[in-house]
Scaffold this active site. Sequence first.
Site, mmCIF file in Angstrom:
data_model
loop_
_atom_site.group_PDB
_atom_site.id
_atom_site.type_symbol
_atom_site.label_atom_id
_atom_site.label_comp_id
_atom_site.label_asym_id
_atom_site.label_seq_id
_atom_site.Cartn_x
_atom_site.Cartn_y
_atom_site.Cartn_z
ATOM 1 N N SER A 80 0.919 -1.104 0.131
ATOM 2 C CA SER A 80 -0.029 -0.010 -0.218
ATOM 3 C C SER A 80 0.960 1.242 0.016
ATOM 4 O O SER A 80 1.654 1.501 -0.694
ATOM 5 C CB SER A 80 -0.807 -0.209 1.237
ATOM 6 O OG SER A 80 -1.967 0.880 1.192
ATOM 7 N N ASP A 118 -9.542 -3.213 -6.322
ATOM 8 C CA ASP A 118 -9.029 -2.482 -5.264
ATOM 9 C C ASP A 118 -9.281 -0.928 -5.287
ATOM 10 O O ASP A 118 -8.942 -0.288 -6.247
ATOM 11 C CB ASP A 118 -7.512 -2.771 -5.526
ATOM 12 C CG ASP A 118 -6.815 -2.019 -4.012
ATOM 13 O OD1 ASP A 118 -7.355 -1.170 -3.417
ATOM 14 O OD2 ASP A 118 -5.564 -2.429 -4.084
ATOM 15 N N HIS A 139 -7.736 -4.611 -1.575
ATOM 16 C CA HIS A 139 -6.477 -3.971 -1.214
ATOM 17 C C HIS A 139 -6.049 -4.756 -0.083
ATOM 18 O O HIS A 139 -6.015 -4.656 1.139
ATOM 19 C CB HIS A 139 -6.813 -2.641 -0.493
ATOM 20 C CG HIS A 139 -5.693 -1.672 -0.443
ATOM 21 N ND1 HIS A 139 -4.957 -1.258 -1.297
ATOM 22 C CD2 HIS A 139 -5.140 -1.089 0.530
ATOM 23 C CE1 HIS A 139 -3.987 -0.443 -1.175
ATOM 24 N NE2 HIS A 139 -3.909 -0.431 0.310
#
Length: 201
Positions: free
Chosen positions: A102, A153, A184
């Site tokens: 991320s 995502d 995600h």
Amino acid sequence: MLDHKYLEGDPEAPVLLLLHGTGGAPGDLLGLGRDLSPSSALLAPAGPVSEHGAARWFRRLAEGVFDHEDVVARANQLADFVLTARKRYDLDGRRLVAVGFSNGANIAAAVTLLRPDAIREAVLFAAMFPLAENTPIPDLTGTRVFASNGEHDPMAPLPSAERLTALLRRQGVEVTTYRHGGGHLITPEAEVAAKDWLTTG
């Protein structure tokens, strides 16, 4: 120097630079690092930016809207940390691979694009395009990247991830992509694919 954890490993194994996501801490990806390369030394710094108390690697203006000047500044800060850590822990000459999730994957991508003197290999889980469109990028021939993204995502949309992949390839990077049907997250299958990529480097 950034706050960090460092765990010794086999000098023959790659050093893993572990970069946590928003709100994370240096210990968050130690387990992932051990899964990917059990004998590796692990270098896990802490994101230096606070967003309402949550650690990040760079500022953002809104969800998915990055402060591009800060991205560049923080990418250089992290690259300098890597070079300093190489000296401190006697890692010069050893293979080093950034592994980020991320926000950590986004800063890893930025350093890979901007500072090949610091990072030449990266595993990016749920990364997106981190830089302004007109940012100068050097030739990156010899750099390798593994990029895993979810097809659904909402935080790292696939079109942005594909823009990142296209830019990397234009600059000479050898890119391996892995797509999964989730959001995600790091799927077990993506982790296995990343491990295979690491061992064939």
